[in-house]
Scaffold this motif. Structure first.
Motif, PDB file in Angstrom:
ATOM      1  N   LYS A   1       0.824  -1.206   0.000  1.00 11.89           N
ATOM      2  CA  LYS A   1       0.000   0.000   0.000  1.00 11.89           C
ATOM      3  C   LYS A   1       0.865   1.265   0.000  1.00 11.89           C
ATOM      4  N   GLN A   2       1.942   1.278   0.795  1.00 12.93           N
ATOM      5  CA  GLN A   2       2.734   2.505   0.859  1.00 12.93           C
ATOM      6  C   GLN A   2       3.503   2.750  -0.431  1.00 12.93           C
ATOM      7  N   ASN A   3       4.015   1.690  -1.082  1.00 13.10           N
ATOM      8  CA  ASN A   3       4.761   1.912  -2.317  1.00 13.10           C
ATOM      9  C   ASN A   3       3.845   2.391  -3.433  1.00 13.10           C
ATOM     10  N   ASP A   4       2.672   1.765  -3.570  1.00 10.64           N
ATOM     11  CA  ASP A   4       1.775   2.151  -4.653  1.00 10.64           C
ATOM     12  C   ASP A   4       1.342   3.605  -4.513  1.00 10.64           C
ATOM     13  N   ARG A   5       1.096   4.047  -3.299  1.00  9.88           N
ATOM     14  CA  ARG A   5       0.737   5.450  -3.071  1.00  9.88           C
ATOM     15  C   ARG A   5       1.921   6.369  -3.348  1.00  9.88           C
ATOM     16  N   HIS A   6       3.084   5.961  -2.861  1.00  9.38           N
ATOM     17  CA  HIS A   6       4.290   6.770  -2.996  1.00  9.38           C
ATOM     18  C   HIS A   6       4.624   7.027  -4.455  1.00  9.38           C
ATOM     19  N   GLU A   7       4.683   5.978  -5.271  1.00 11.43           N
ATOM     20  CA  GLU A   7       5.108   6.195  -6.656  1.00 11.43           C
ATOM     21  C   GLU A   7       4.005   6.840  -7.493  1.00 11.43           C
ATOM     22  N   THR A   8       2.744   6.579  -7.161  1.00  8.48           N
ATOM     23  CA  THR A   8       1.664   7.277  -7.859  1.00  8.48           C
ATOM     24  C   THR A   8       1.783   8.778  -7.629  1.00  8.48           C
ATOM     25  N   SER A   9       2.040   9.171  -6.389  1.00  5.64           N
ATOM     26  CA  SER A   9       2.238  10.597  -6.089  1.00  5.64           C
ATOM     27  C   SER A   9       3.445  11.154  -6.823  1.00  5.64           C
ATOM     28  N   ALA A  10       4.522  10.352  -6.884  1.00  2.00           N
ATOM     29  CA  ALA A  10       5.742  10.808  -7.540  1.00  2.00           C
ATOM     30  C   ALA A  10       5.519  11.032  -9.033  1.00  2.00           C
ATOM     31  N   ILE A  11       4.772  10.147  -9.687  1.00  7.06           N
ATOM     32  CA  ILE A  11       4.500  10.307 -11.114  1.00  7.06           C
ATOM     33  C   ILE A  11       3.658  11.553 -11.359  1.00  7.06           C
ATOM     34  N   LYS A  12       2.659  11.771 -10.541  1.00  5.81           N
ATOM     35  CA  LYS A  12       1.823  12.968 -10.712  1.00  5.81           C
ATOM     36  C   LYS A  12       2.610  14.239 -10.425  1.00  5.81           C
ATOM     37  N   ARG A  13       3.474  14.184  -9.423  1.00  6.45           N
ATOM     38  CA  ARG A  13       4.286  15.347  -9.069  1.00  6.45           C
ATOM     39  C   ARG A  13       5.273  15.696 -10.189  1.00  6.45           C
ATOM     40  N   SER A  14       5.830  14.685 -10.843  1.00 11.73           N
ATOM     41  CA  SER A  14       6.875  14.929 -11.841  1.00 11.73           C
ATOM     42  C   SER A  14       6.330  15.145 -13.255  1.00 11.73           C
ATOM     43  N   LEU A  15       5.253  14.446 -13.613  1.00 10.20           N
ATOM     44  CA  LEU A  15       4.711  14.579 -14.965  1.00 10.20           C
ATOM     45  C   LEU A  15       3.563  15.567 -15.061  1.00 10.20           C
ATOM     46  N   GLY A  16       3.040  16.004 -13.930  1.00  7.59           N
ATOM     47  CA  GLY A  16       1.950  16.967 -13.952  1.00  7.59           C
ATOM     48  C   GLY A  16       0.697  16.386 -14.584  1.00  7.59           C
ATOM     49  N   PRO A  17      -0.110  17.227 -15.281  1.00  4.43           N
ATOM     50  CA  PRO A  17      -1.350  16.725 -15.891  1.00  4.43           C
ATOM     51  C   PRO A  17      -1.119  15.589 -16.881  1.00  4.43           C
ATOM     52  N   HIS A  18       0.072  15.521 -17.475  1.00  2.00           N
ATOM     53  CA  HIS A  18       0.366  14.467 -18.446  1.00  2.00           C
ATOM     54  C   HIS A  18       0.333  13.081 -17.796  1.00  2.00           C
TER      55      HIS A  18
END
Length: 422
Positions: free
Chosen positions: A314-331
């Motif tokens: 649970k913590q990894n899936d949340r962590h990397e999902t946040s990281a992708i949104k933070r780095s790629l933005g709306p894309h």
């Protein structure tokens, strides 16, 4: 201008298939290779599953002496090396030996041989002081991780820079990143690089049992690894290896080599937070992605697929999902982002190299593998995780991310060389 680095050969040993074609077909099938452990009796363990390789070293050309000398981890690497060198069309002597190097990533090294030898030396754990008279001659090689790189170097006659990277579950990405840097700085023209791991042994399973990181869906091993699914409860341990031929771009062009992809950017960061814990915001992974994209001179909106870490915790899936949104933005919401661990398990220091191979193959074949076993997506996780079925999709730029114990976060950007202005 910095020298460019491309992938010209791929060799794979993976659960569900040995060899690159079998590996790629397994990923596109969406079928998991996880099963109840057969390497030993797992009945006393909390998690009793693994993604094992059906691997007969004699069938892949290893001699009885090599099999006796090498741990399974090294055997995987050597077999992969033979395949990737042949795939790259590198004939012996074509490249001066001093211009060829090796970098191998591994998290836990020769686990199987070390444990089995300890059992013998300690008389099944009954003796605190072990009797060295029962030790095999190659015990030192099992203890020292550098033996993995040495075996690969001997296989190809490499006399250039040879090294091991061992920083946990990002070791496969980081070994490839280091090898690319060796080529960029001019110390080699060709590097044989990747990751290898054979950790399916009682000691490893017990360690992950202790921290409750692995799945307990023991009644359904094939569907146990469920990244991003609401019913996920951890990863399934795996084994395997991927070794790649990295080559300076102009060197590859001069000899007419096929190019799978360019390694355009690599970065790694640490969270300085916790040995196993992750902060939900994903700032460190996002920073690694930003630096890798900047190094590649590629905008975040050019990423066509993200090969996710996808451990199903649970913590990894949340962590990397946040990281992708933070780095790629709306894309991020328009970008397929899937986890092949759902099919081949988590092979620790090898899996980043296996995922890099998948990125190169996705660029070559115009398809992205799915996330297997994703039937009910966690409503907290809102990206396109490509559930269940592979997807035809042009990939000019792939992003591969990894996360490891100790807080390591790594990112690699791969691209089709002619598709991106460099």
């Amino acid at each position: 201008m910095s020298r460019r680095v491309v992938i010209t050969g791929i060799g794979v040993v993976a659960p569900g298939g040995v060899g690159t074609p079998a590996y790629w077909q397994r990923l596109l099938s969406g079928r998991s290779a996880t099963r109840t452990i057969t390497a030993f009796d797992p009945s006393g363990f909390r998690s009793r599953m693994a993604a094992e390789c059906d691997f007969d070293p004699t069938a892949y050309g290893l001699t009885p002496q090599e099999i006796r000398r090498m741990d399974r981890t090294a055997q995987f690497a050597v077999v992969c090396t033979a395949e990737c060198v042949a795939d790259a069309g590198l004939a012996g002597g074509e490249v001066p030996a001093t211009r060829v190097g090796v970098t191998v990533g591994s998290a836990v090294g020769a686990t199987i041989k070390l444990e089995s030898e300890y059992v013998v030396l300690s008389d099944g754990g009954r003796r605190w002081e072990v009797d060295p008279g029962y030790a095999v001659p190659h015990l030192y090689d099992y203890l020292v991780p550098s033996s993995l790189a040495a075996e690969v170097a001997w296989k190809v006659g490499a006399e250039g820079p040879v090294s091991v990277v061992s920083d946990g579950c990002t070791a496969g990405i980081d070994a490839l990143g280091y090898a690319a840097q060796v080529i960029r700085c001019g110390d080699a023209d060709v590097m044989i690089a990747g990751g290898t791991e054979a950790p399916i042994a009682p000691i490893t399973v017990a360690c992950f049992d202790a921290i409750k990181a692995t799945s307990v869906h023991n009644d359904d091993p094939e569907h146990a690894h469920r990244p991003y699914d609401v019913s996920r409860n951890g990863f399934v341990l795996g084994e395997g290896a991927a070794m790649l031929v990295l080559e300076e771009y102009e060197h590859a062009r001069r000899r007419g080599a096929r190019v799978y992809a360019e390694i355009a950017g690599v970065a790694t960061r640490a969270n300085a937070f916790h040995m196993t814990g992750l902060q939900a915001e994903g700032r460190e992974m996002a920073e690694a992605i930003r630096v890798a994209l900047d190094q590649a001179r590629i905008g975040a909106d050019r990423v066509d697929w993200v090969s996710m870490h996808g451990t199903g915790t649970k913590q990894n899936d949340r962590h990397e999902t946040s990281a992708i949104k933070r780095s790629l933005g709306p894309h991020a919401y328009r970008t397929p982002a899937s986890s092949i661990k759902s099919m081949i398990g988590h092979s620790l220091g090898a899996v980043g190299a296996l995922e890099t191979a998948a990125c190169a193959l996705a660029i070559t074949h115009g398809a992205v593998p799915p996330t297997a076993n994703l039937h009910r997506q966690d409503p907290e996780l809102d990206l396109d995780y490509v559930p269940l079925q592979a997807r035809e999709h042009r990939v000019d730029v792939a992003l591969n991310v990894g996360s490891g114990f100790g807080g390591f976060q790594s990112a690699m950007v791969l691209c089709r060389p002619e598709a991106v202005s460099r």
